[in-house]
Design an enzyme around this catalytic site. Structure first.
Site, PDB file in Angstrom:
ATOM      1  N   LYS A  64      64.448  -5.331  27.041  1.00 51.43           N
ATOM      2  CA  LYS A  64      63.431  -6.024  27.815  1.00 51.43           C
ATOM      3  C   LYS A  64      63.432  -5.424  29.212  1.00 51.43           C
ATOM      4  CE  LYS A  64      63.250  -9.560  30.570  1.00 51.43           C
ATOM      5  NZ  LYS A  64      62.264  -8.966  31.509  1.00 51.43           N
ATOM      6  N   GLY A 109      71.053  -6.855  37.032  1.00 55.32           N
ATOM      7  CA  GLY A 109      70.130  -7.685  37.811  1.00 55.32           C
ATOM      8  C   GLY A 109      70.910  -8.544  38.782  1.00 55.32           C
ATOM      9  N   SER A 110      70.388  -9.716  39.096  1.00 52.73           N
ATOM     10  CA  SER A 110      71.026 -10.554  40.118  1.00 52.73           C
ATOM     11  C   SER A 110      72.216 -11.328  39.548  1.00 52.73           C
ATOM     12  CB  SER A 110      70.018 -11.549  40.674  1.00 52.73           C
ATOM     13  OG  SER A 110      69.730 -12.519  39.675  1.00 52.73           O
ATOM     14  N   THR A 111      73.134 -11.666  40.454  1.00 49.70           N
ATOM     15  CA  THR A 111      74.292 -12.468  40.059  1.00 49.70           C
ATOM     16  C   THR A 111      73.841 -13.823  39.518  1.00 49.70           C
ATOM     17  OG1 THR A 111      75.766 -11.347  41.599  1.00 49.70           O
ATOM     18  CG2 THR A 111      76.395 -13.561  40.933  1.00 49.70           C
ATOM     19  N   VAL A 125      71.192 -14.664  37.820  1.00 44.73           N
ATOM     20  CA  VAL A 125      70.766 -14.556  36.417  1.00 44.73           C
ATOM     21  C   VAL A 125      71.945 -14.161  35.536  1.00 44.73           C
ATOM     22  CG1 VAL A 125      69.250 -13.364  34.803  1.00 44.73           C
ATOM     23  CG2 VAL A 125      68.386 -14.058  37.036  1.00 44.73           C
ATOM     24  N   GLY A 126      72.863 -13.375  36.073  1.00 48.43           N
ATOM     25  CA  GLY A 126      74.059 -12.995  35.311  1.00 48.43           C
ATOM     26  C   GLY A 126      74.809 -14.222  34.830  1.00 48.43           C
ATOM     27  N   GLU A 129      75.930  -6.067  35.294  1.00 49.18           N
ATOM     28  CA  GLU A 129      75.969  -5.291  36.535  1.00 49.18           C
ATOM     29  C   GLU A 129      75.143  -6.078  37.517  1.00 49.18           C
ATOM     30  OE1 GLU A 129      78.003  -1.740  35.092  1.00 49.18           O
ATOM     31  OE2 GLU A 129      77.533  -2.502  37.097  1.00 49.18           O
ATOM     32  N   CYS A 183      72.067  -2.018  44.143  1.00 49.86           N
ATOM     33  CA  CYS A 183      73.187  -2.942  43.993  1.00 49.86           C
ATOM     34  C   CYS A 183      74.387  -2.495  44.836  1.00 49.86           C
ATOM     35  CB  CYS A 183      73.570  -3.055  42.522  1.00 49.86           C
ATOM     36  SG  CYS A 183      73.695  -1.470  41.695  1.00 49.86           S
ATOM     37  N   GLU A 232      73.160 -11.008  49.807  1.00 49.59           N
ATOM     38  CA  GLU A 232      72.560  -9.733  49.461  1.00 49.59           C
ATOM     39  C   GLU A 232      71.088  -9.755  49.855  1.00 49.59           C
ATOM     40  OE1 GLU A 232      72.157  -8.795  45.239  1.00 49.59           O
ATOM     41  OE2 GLU A 232      72.832  -6.752  45.652  1.00 49.59           O
TER      42      GLU A 232
END
Lengths: 497, 522
Positions: free
Chosen positions: A189, A242-244, A246-247, A265, A299, A396
């Protein structure tokens, strides 16, 4: 290593906007589409079929079928997988100008960089991991007893790859290449902001001759298509960049569903430490690129520049100079170094953080606002006299905003460098051999650069400590994350050493 | 893939990927050979240029199918070897182009060499057929295919040759670097000229070494052509050098040279001895040896008989018996012995002998007059010592070094033909009763290159696997080689391993670096 850059295709033809399953192009089950926006003009480029759970289900079913024991993909010699991957690399290079132009159009990054860096980065991933395909060995192991024991490194299965918008093409390949080399099948995706180069890549995958179902691409949004992948019981592994924030959701989704392996990541707030004995000009220049590369949308961005007090003022002066000289403009202009930020959400967020910096007492040295009156362009911004407790030193930003902080001693700066939930990268500039290794070994970061920054290669493991991520991409470690170890123990009449 | 599979027996599921020669039917899929092929390069290749030999001496190159001279090639002398080594040394200096390029770029160059060999494969395979007398279909489907695979395999290793960081005691950062070993002398045999070149050149280049290659004096032509392809691929001058010549002048000079860091040799055990002695007497350079064999091929009564007969036949007669791994002691369990012998005679008699360029040919000439006479001598010894020759036994035709496929039965372990490497189309079939007995007899040899067992019983298979002193063991197959699988000999069949990741070890030198740091933390 730059080559003469051919002129960009300013209006690249958009050839693929559908969902790619079993080497075929299909519309979304719901019939819905979504727009993708040009961040320079703020206008819609085109509409793309919007994948949702039903489409993900179809893609995962196709991938699962392509992964069945006895299938062409499972029966294929590992060396043959490498040959297909090398062919993919050849086709990407054939279409380098088009892909770079398309990436530039969709993402806003300067075409010159897309041509010289992004596309070759993707090809390097493909060629590096192609070389691993027939080298993923297991072992034979001398267990006690009358047994013949060996391990196999089998492909983990259906990989759900979720790619970000900052390096859409390169990072898609950073995941697809090792997954395919290891013999896995993929449902990708791409980020909803930047689907176009991924969809073009799908056409090359079909042209190479990967069997149907080996790679499937479902464009769509995170909370719908992305979540469907992460919650799917037939997806064996998710690899997300992606972002933390969403991680964390993805990890929870795995726990809620089938305990699928998860590689993440995520974000960073990487400390870049410059000692007084460093080569000052070189350090200031490298620190500038460490922050402003890709409009700060990296990142590993060196977003906390710690400078030793003896050289602080001089360093700030040089940094301001570099920031002011950095050109902003039309990504298709070969002399431009910065394009716009990716979209209005990011644009607003960055401007908000700049405001917080001003309000919390950091000194705005240059920039600080919008550039021009159309497109998501932000001025190259430098803050000095930043302290650790400010928002701009903790959060960030993901934009062209450099924070320069002052430090006294090595022990003090290492403590401050580690005082963060993140741990993706770090750097140290010094000529002193002891200082260099002391920082490298004590900072909690997945990659440490000494007298350098942004030097990365598919052959070296890359990933985060702490909340910057889980797992590593790159190198042998990286590809083995796409393997599942099977231990086989065979009874033998009499074991001998 | 040019590789051709043969459906062997009814028990196999799907296609068995045995590296057998192409059948006549398959041959129609191959490009037609250049029957008028001519050699292009016949001199000394140094620094990407062609040089005349220092003293003007040459050696004739003979077509073994016609006994006619193809041409003359330089016989390199010590001075030629000195020049080549000097060029290789210069190309290896710190700061040189070859030392400075990225490891991944070495991979690109090796892949490019593979591309060029692919491009010129009709010429190369035709030239190999002309020079070595090997059936063209075999050179295409086996030699050339595997050679290119080996190059591509090692191209992929270039940027993956890892050292380690090691947590030693004390305040130290300890790392190992795997550096190229330096100037490597590669000595290639005549039985698989292109393939043996690939075996050695690919890992040597992948690891970053520079090379002086001496092809066999019988078959230098394809090596010389490939040298030019190395230049075309873009390897810097001096990285690859080729000095044609023989063993006692050229090879000896290379082996004794004090500025060569490593020798790798494939050939006879007899010459292997000489080389190792020479290294001891010179500069203790590193050594890899791939030598002879007398490989036991064990067929149990419960084996799939048709498959075992077929594969055992190929195991011996492939390449006219000129294989280091030839299955030259076929041990057959007493219960099926007579049937096995009968079927083997049939297979030997149906082997198609002829012009190597003919696409239906399976069996060409032996490489030269010396080998031809040697094989016939062994056949005579076999007869005189009491083995029963059941088919073949003499020359085939009137021209060319052709020998009829020959089968001996009732061979005993103490016979010369059961002990010495014949290197020709002569099959020895011995009888055995029990596993224990045959495992012991299989190991009663100074050699230890390969072995095989045909059985359906998993326990018996794993018993042989464990017992046999052999570098490669095949179960229900033979001569299955792959770029990724280590290959080499136990005992006097050799020293070290080629192919696979292990194949790189011989071409790297490990340097341990220990740096004092102010404070080590785990």
């Amino acid at each position: 290593m730059e080559t003469a850059v051919p002129p960009p295709i300013i209006n690249p033809e958009i050839k693929f906007t559908q969902i790619f399953i079993n080497n075929e192009w299909v519309n979304s089950v719901s019939g819905r589409t979504f727009p993708t926006v040009n961040p320079v003009t703020e206008k819609v480029i085109c509409h793309i079929q919007e994948g949702d759970k039903a489409d993900v289900d179809k893609a995962v079913a196709a991938a699962t079928a392509a992964f069945e024991i006895g299938s062409p993909w499972r029966r294929m010699d590992a060396a043959q997988r490498a040959i297909l991957l090398h062919k993919l690399g050849d086709l990407i290079m054939r279409d380098q100008t088009y892909i770079a132009s398309l990436e530039s159009l969709d993402n806003g990054k300067p075409y010159k960089g897309a041509f010289n860096l992004d596309v070759p980065f993707g090809v390097k991933q493909v060629r590096y991991f192609a070389g691993w395909a027939d080298k993923l060995t297991g072992k034979t192991i001398p267990v006690p007893g009358d047994y013949f024991c060996y391990t196999r490194a089998e492909p983990v299965g259906v990989v759900g790859a979720i790619a970000p918008w900052n390096f859409p093409f390169g990072i898609a390949l950073q995941k697809i290449a090792p997954a395919l080399a290891a013999g896995c099948v993929v449902v990708l995706k791409p980020s909803e902001q930047t689907s176009l180069t991924a969809l073009y890549l799908a056409s090359l995958i079909k042209e190479v001759g990967f069997p149907p179902g080996v790679v499937n691409i479902v464009p769509g949004y995170g909370p719908t298509a992305g979540a469907a992948i992460c919650e799917h019981h037939d997806v064996d592994k998710v690899s997300f960049t992606g972002s933390t924030a969403v991680g964390k959701i993805i990890m929870a989704a795995s726990g809620k569903s089938n305990l699928k392996g998860v590689s993440l990541e995520l974000g960073g707030k990487s400390p870049n430490i410059v000692f007084a004995d460093a080569d000052l000009d070189y350090a200031a220049l490298m620190s500038h690129h460490a922050l402003f590369f890709n409009m700060g949308q990296c990142c590993v961005s060196g977003s906390r520049t710690y400078v030793q007090e003896e050289i602080y003022d001089e360093f700030v002066k040089k940094s301001i100079d570099y920031a002011k000289k950095r050109t902003i403009g039309d990504p298709f202009d070969l002399s431009v170094e910065n394009g716009p930020q990716i979209d209005s959400t990011q644009f607003k967020k960055i401007l908000g953080l700049i405001e917080s910096g001003k309000q919390q007492g950091a000194k705005l040295e240059c920039g600080g606002g919008r550039h021009g009156d159309k497109g998501y362009f932000i001025e190259n911004t430098v803050f000095s006299n930043v302290t650790d407790d400010m928002c701009i030193a903790k959060e960030e930003i993901f934009g062209p905003v450099q924070q320069i902080l002052k430090f006294k001693t090595i022990d003090d700066v290492i403590k401050r460098a580690n005082n963060t939930q993140y741990g993706l990268a770090a750097a140290v500039f010094t000529k002193d051999i002891d200082k260099a290794f002391a920082v490298a070994h004590s900072v909690k970061a997945g990659t440490v650069w000494v007298n350098s920054y942004l030097a990365a290669d598919p052959s070296a493991p890359f990933g985060g400590f702490k909340m910057s991520g889980i797992g590593r991409e790159g190198g042998e470690d990286g590809i083995r994350e796409f393997c599942e170890i099977k231990t086989v123990v065979v009874k033998v009449p009499q074991k001998n050493s | 893939m040019l590789l051709f599979a043969k459906k062997l027996g009814t028990a196999s599921s799907g296609l068995q990927k045995a590296y057998s020669y192409a059948t006549a039917a398959a041959a129609t899929a191959l490009p037609h050979p250049l029957t008028n092929v001519k050699p292009r390069y016949t001199t000394v290749f140094i620094n990407n240029e062609w040089h005349k030999g220092c003293d003007g001496n040459t050696l004739p190159i003979i077509n073994p199918a016609t006994e006619e001279k193809i041409g003359d090639v330089v016989l390199g002398n010590k001075a030629d070897v000195d020049k080549a080594v000097a060029a290789a040394r210069a190309a290896f200096k710190m700061g040189s182009a070859w030392r400075r390029i990225d490891a991944s770029s070495r991979g690109t160059l090796v892949n490019r060499l593979a591309d060029l060999m692919e491009r010129d494969k009709v010429y190369l395979t035709s030239l190999e057929t002309l020079n070595a007398g090997k059936p063209y279909t075999q050179v295409c489907s086996f030699d050339m295919t595997l050679s290119i695979k080996i190059l591509r395999y090692y191209a992929g290793w270039c940027d993956k040759i890892h050292g380690k960081t090691i947590p030693i005691d004390g305040d130290y950062l300890c790392v190992t670097r795997r550096e190229p070993v330096g100037v490597c002398g590669l000595i290639i045999p005549w039985n698989f000229p292109i393939l043996m070149l690939a075996f050695k050149l690919a890992p040597a280049l992948a690891a970053g070494n520079t090379i002086v290659l001496k092809p066999s004096e019988k078959t230098p032509l394809t090596a010389l052509y490939i040298a030019q392809l190395c230049a075309e691929a873009g390897f810097p001058a001096g990285v690859v050098n080729v000095v044609p010549g023989d063993g006692e002048t050229t090879g000896a000079a290379l082996v004794a040279h004090s500025d060569v860091n490593k020798i790798t040799f494939t050939g006879s055990t007899e010459v292997g001895h000489l080389i190792q002695k020479s290294l001891g007497e010179s500069n203790l350079k590193r050594l890899t040896l791939e030598l002879g064999g007398k490989s036991p091929n064990i067929v149990l009564a419960d084996a799939d008989l048709e498959k075992a007969v077929d594969v055992s036949h190929q195991a011996l007669f492939f390449n006219m018996g000129q294989c280091c791994t030839a299955g030259s002691r076929t041990f057959v369990q007493s219960k099926i012995y007579d049937e096995f012998v009968e079927r083997s005679i049939e297979k030997a008699n149906s082997r198609i002998i002829g012009d190597p360029f003919d696409l239906t040919t399976e069996h060409g000439p032996q490489i030269d007059d010396i080998q031809y006479k040697q094989v016939l001598r062994y056949i005579d010894i076999g007869k005189s010592e009491g083995a029963k020759m059941v088919t073949g036994g003499g020359r085939y035709g009137k021209k060319g070094f052709y020998i009829q496929p020959t089968v001996f039965k009732d061979v005993q372990d103490d016979m010369t033909i059961a002990k010495e490497e014949i290197f020709g189309p002569v099959m020895q079939i011995l009888k055995f009763d029990t596993m224990e007995e045959v495992c012991e007899r299989a190991n009663k040899t100074q050699y230890g290159l390969a072995a095989s067992i045909f059985t359906k019983d998993i326990d018996k298979a794993l018993t042989l696997v464990k017992n046999i002193q052999s570098g490669t063991v095949w179960v229900n197959c033979y001569n299955v080689l792959d770029a990724a699988a280590p290959f080499g000999g136990y005992k006097m069949s050799g020293l070290g391993r080629e192919l696979g990741e292990s194949g790189l070890d011989a071409y790297t030198e490990s340097k341990t670096v220990t740096i004092n740091i102010s404070e080590n933390n785990s």
